[in-house]
Design an enzyme around this catalytic site. Structure first.
Site, PDB file in Angstrom:
ATOM      1  CE  LYS A 189      -2.043   2.942   1.985  1.00 55.69           C
ATOM      2  NZ  LYS A 189      -1.736   4.336   2.012  1.00 55.69           N
ATOM      3  CD  GLU A 265      14.044   0.134   9.350  1.00 54.42           C
ATOM      4  OE1 GLU A 265      14.356   1.310   9.746  1.00 54.42           O
ATOM      5  OE2 GLU A 265      14.318  -0.788   9.178  1.00 54.42           O
ATOM      6  CB  CYS A 299      13.985   8.960   7.794  1.00 53.25           C
ATOM      7  SG  CYS A 299      14.819   7.743   6.695  1.00 53.25           S
ATOM      8  CD  GLU A 398      11.020  12.757  10.929  1.00 56.12           C
ATOM      9  OE1 GLU A 398       9.878  12.225  11.142  1.00 56.12           O
ATOM     10  OE2 GLU A 398      11.884  11.772  10.467  1.00 56.12           O
TER      11      GLU A 398
HETATM   12  P1  NAD Z   1       2.950   8.511   7.558  1.00 54.60           P
HETATM   13  O1  NAD Z   1       3.355   7.412   8.794  1.00 54.60           O
HETATM   14  O2  NAD Z   1       2.036   9.390   7.372  1.00 54.60           O
HETATM   15  O3  NAD Z   1       2.361   7.460   6.111  1.00 54.60           O
HETATM   16  C1  NAD Z   1       3.422   6.382   5.838  1.00 54.60           C
HETATM   17  C2  NAD Z   1       2.394   5.320   5.308  1.00 54.60           C
HETATM   18  O4  NAD Z   1       1.428   4.643   6.268  1.00 54.60           O
HETATM   19  C3  NAD Z   1       1.268   5.760   4.140  1.00 54.60           C
HETATM   20  O5  NAD Z   1       1.405   4.731   3.064  1.00 54.60           O
HETATM   21  C4  NAD Z   1      -0.011   5.961   4.854  1.00 54.60           C
HETATM   22  O6  NAD Z   1      -0.954   5.996   4.026  1.00 54.60           O
HETATM   23  C5  NAD Z   1      -0.072   4.749   5.874  1.00 54.60           C
HETATM   24  N1  NAD Z   1      -0.837   4.775   6.936  1.00 54.60           N
HETATM   25  C6  NAD Z   1      -1.282   5.898   7.559  1.00 54.60           C
HETATM   26  N2  NAD Z   1      -2.032   5.870   8.726  1.00 54.60           N
HETATM   27  C7  NAD Z   1      -2.065   4.602   8.818  1.00 54.60           C
HETATM   28  C8  NAD Z   1      -2.534   3.724   9.621  1.00 54.60           C
HETATM   29  N3  NAD Z   1      -3.268   4.063  10.731  1.00 54.60           N
HETATM   30  N4  NAD Z   1      -2.312   2.317   9.329  1.00 54.60           N
HETATM   31  C9  NAD Z   1      -1.783   1.766   8.315  1.00 54.60           C
HETATM   32  N5  NAD Z   1      -1.103   2.599   7.467  1.00 54.60           N
HETATM   33  C10 NAD Z   1      -1.275   3.926   7.559  1.00 54.60           C
HETATM   34  O7  NAD Z   1       4.674   8.894   6.910  1.00 54.60           O
HETATM   35  P2  NAD Z   1       4.654   9.790   5.901  1.00 54.60           P
HETATM   36  O8  NAD Z   1       4.349  11.169   6.144  1.00 54.60           O
HETATM   37  O9  NAD Z   1       4.317   9.169   4.382  1.00 54.60           O
HETATM   38  O10 NAD Z   1       6.505   9.562   5.783  1.00 54.60           O
HETATM   39  C11 NAD Z   1       7.233  10.460   6.543  1.00 54.60           C
HETATM   40  C12 NAD Z   1       7.794   9.772   7.692  1.00 54.60           C
HETATM   41  O11 NAD Z   1       8.534   8.480   7.191  1.00 54.60           O
HETATM   42  C13 NAD Z   1       8.839  10.344   8.527  1.00 54.60           C
HETATM   43  O12 NAD Z   1       8.609  10.429   9.677  1.00 54.60           O
HETATM   44  C14 NAD Z   1      10.146   9.660   8.162  1.00 54.60           C
HETATM   45  O13 NAD Z   1      11.298   9.782   9.007  1.00 54.60           O
HETATM   46  C15 NAD Z   1       9.808   8.391   7.863  1.00 54.60           C
HETATM   47  N6  NAD Z   1      10.757   7.579   7.125  1.00 54.60           N
HETATM   48  C16 NAD Z   1      11.439   6.816   7.874  1.00 54.60           C
HETATM   49  C17 NAD Z   1      12.453   5.725   7.166  1.00 54.60           C
HETATM   50  C18 NAD Z   1      13.322   4.981   7.819  1.00 54.60           C
HETATM   51  O14 NAD Z   1      14.154   4.222   6.994  1.00 54.60           O
HETATM   52  N7  NAD Z   1      13.303   5.142   9.192  1.00 54.60           N
HETATM   53  C19 NAD Z   1      12.786   6.275   5.785  1.00 54.60           C
HETATM   54  C20 NAD Z   1      11.618   7.160   5.032  1.00 54.60           C
HETATM   55  C21 NAD Z   1      10.645   7.882   5.774  1.00 54.60           C
END
Ligand code: NAD
Length: 494
Positions: A189, A265, A299, A398
């Site tokens: 997804k 992650e 990240c 962040e």
């Molecule tokens: P997000 O958590 O808002 O969303 C990530 C994904 O989760 C999306 O596909 C979203 O549709 C889905 N999602 C949202 N709510 C959900 C739920 N309740 N249940 C299941 N899925 C759900 O993150 P974002 O804003 O898309 O990305 C930015 C974040 O990602 C930052 O915090 C960044 O640090 C992190 N990130 C971490 C890494 C790593 O390797 N640690 C790498 C890239 C990004």
């Protein structure tokens, strides 16, 4: 804004999802917009899948895992991932344009978003083919006499993969390819803001590989409840998630009733400790570049710079000069190295945290707003905040924008304490004229990875992941493959 609409510019990706081998739209015909953050234009649509679409995809993945040879036939998986690697290579320029269109990533810095993940498909095909799935650990004493023990590595089952928007194609590959090669079936997804980086992967799998129906599914949706349905469904054995810590907590809770294996992650707020013997003119320009190059939407960005008080003015001058000359603008123009934030919501979050930092006593040294020459598109000025209180929000939360905070310290112990004063522990950096001294500091940082004197920790052959609230589990390396396997220990006569 000069976004080019010809064959080197904006490109609409596939608007369909892949369920049980068929590229399809949701039955209601509902769609959601895809916006190019460099110009704020709606550049196309994606089908808006529902919980019922997600349930069909999970059913298909379950059936493919339980009733086909996929989980047992390593050579066939090797064949399919090899085909996929070739197909992705053929589609490379198309994928690159989709990433620039959806994310606003500058076209000149897409290598890590396109070439590297395509190479990773080949890596996992080779790694998974060579992996020893039945390991003999020799004879072990027991009260009943000696027993030979074998470790049998089984795929976990149906893997649900949830990805964010910042490096979408890379993470779609990084989360799903080791899972597939280990013998699992997958439901992906992708994030709402970047659906095409997922739908194109689905299209290529369906049209250009022999991967059987149900083995790899991609469900597009604008609704968080559809991702939530994946993380709670009892037919799913494992969730692999990259995204924010807040969503990671929700996923852990949703996965708890069925005790799913969960790999997370999450966010980061990493520190770069500059020791008092460091050559700041060598180490700090790159710190500023890294803060800007993905618009700070990384990240692992070491966004908290810790300077010895005796070197504070010197360090600030180097960072300021680099940020003020950084090329920000249209991501389609070669030479621009910082594009827009992904959305207006994200930009407002970034600007709000900068304002909060200044209100809590930080000094705005440069930036802090919207570039005057870029009124359209979600651009943000590279921003440097000095005298930052390590307990303030801007030092603790962040930001995900082109923002560095700088805090002065007096002793190495104090610097380490400030670096560790975070709920996160994803990465970090140490600069020093003395590698051994830097290594000693790096070893005391409570984090999953550290760069010492500019040498990267990140790559497919080494484990990567977070400590504390930055996550659970590791990607890459041997550990990153074994996350997608369960160990069955078998005792038998010698
Ligand atoms: P997000 O958590 O808002 O969303 C990530 C994904 O989760 C999306 O596909 C979203 O549709 C889905 N999602 C949202 N709510 C959900 C739920 N309740 N249940 C299941 N899925 C759900 O993150 P974002 O804003 O898309 O990305 C930015 C974040 O990602 C930052 O915090 C960044 O640090 C992190 N990130 C971490 C890494 C790593 O390797 N640690 C790498 C890239 C990004």
């Amino acid at each position: 804004m000069t976004s080019v609409q010809d064959d080197t510019g904006i490109l609409a990706g596939d608007d369909r999802m892949l369920i049980d081998g068929e590229l399809q739209h949701t039955s209601s015909g509902a769609t959601f917009d895809v916006i190019h953050p460099g110009s704020e234009e709606v550049v196309g649509l994606a089908t808006d899948g529902t919980v019922s679409d997600m349930e069909r995809a999970i059913g298909a993945a379950r059936r493919a895992f339980d009733t086909t040879e996929w989980s047992r036939d390593v050579e066939f998986r090797y064949h399919c991932l090899g085909q996929l690697h070739e197909a992705l290579t053929r589609n490379m320029e198309r994928l690159r344009r989709i990433v620039v269109t959806e994310v606003g990533c500058p076209i000149g810095v897409t290598r890590s978003q396109i070439e590297e993940p395509i190479d990773e498909v080949r890596h996992w095909a080779e790694y998974g083919r060579g992996f020893d799935y039945l390991q003999d650990t020799g004879m072990h004493p027991t009260v009943m006499g000696p027993a030979r023990r074998l470790l049998h590595f089984d795929p976990v089952g149906v893997v649900g993969a949830l990805t964010p928007w910042n490096v979408p194609f890379y993470l779609n590959v990084a989360e799903t390819m080791p899972a597939l090669m280990a013998g699992n079936t997958v439901v992906l997804k992708p994030a709402q803001l970047t659906p095409w980086s997922g739908s194109e992967l689905g299209r290529i799998v369906a049209e250009e590989t022999d991967i059987p129906p149900g083995v790899f599914n991609v469900v597009l949706s604008n609704a968080n409840e559809v991702g939530a349905a994946l993380s709670s469904d009892p037919r799913v054995d494992m969730i692999t998630f990259t995204g924010s810590t807040a969503t990671g907590r929700a996923i852990l809770a949703a996965a708890a009733p069925t005790v799913k294996k969960t790999m997370l992650e999450l966010g980061g707020k990493s520190a770069h400790i500059v020791l008092d013997d460091a050559d700041v003119s060598a180490s700090l320009p790159m710190a500023a570049v890294m803060a800007c190059v993905m618009s700070g939407q990384s990240c692992i960005l070491p966004s908290r710079i810790l300077l010895p008080r005796s070197r504070y003015d010197e360090g600030i001058a180097v960072l300021k000069a680099t940020m003020e000359s950084f090329p920000v603008g249209d991501p389609w123009v070669a030479g621009n190295m910082q594009g827009p934030q992904i959305s207006e919501t994200q930009r407002q979050k970034v600007l709000g945290l900068i304002t909060d930092g200044v209100e809590s006593g930080a000094t705005l040294i440069t930036g802090g707003g919207i570039p005057e020459n870029l009124p359209t598109g979600y651009y943000t000025q590279p921003t440097l905040l000095g005298n930052v209180d390590p307990d303030s929000r801007v030092a603790q939360e962040e930001i995900f924008g082109p923002v560095l905070t700088v805090t002065a310290y007096d002793t190495d112990d104090e610097a380490i304490a400030i670096a560790n004063n975070s709920i996160y522990g994803l990465s970090g950096e140490v600069s020093s004229a003395d590698n051994d001294r830097a290594l000693a500091v790096a070893r005391r940082m409570r984090t999953g990875s550290v760069t010492v004197n500019g040498k990267s920790f990140f790559g497919i052959t080494s484990p990567f992941g977070g400590t504390k609230q930055s996550g659970l589990g590791r990607r890459n390396g041997t550990q990153g493959f074994e996350e997608y396997l369960e160990i069955k220990t078998i005792g038998l006569p010698g």
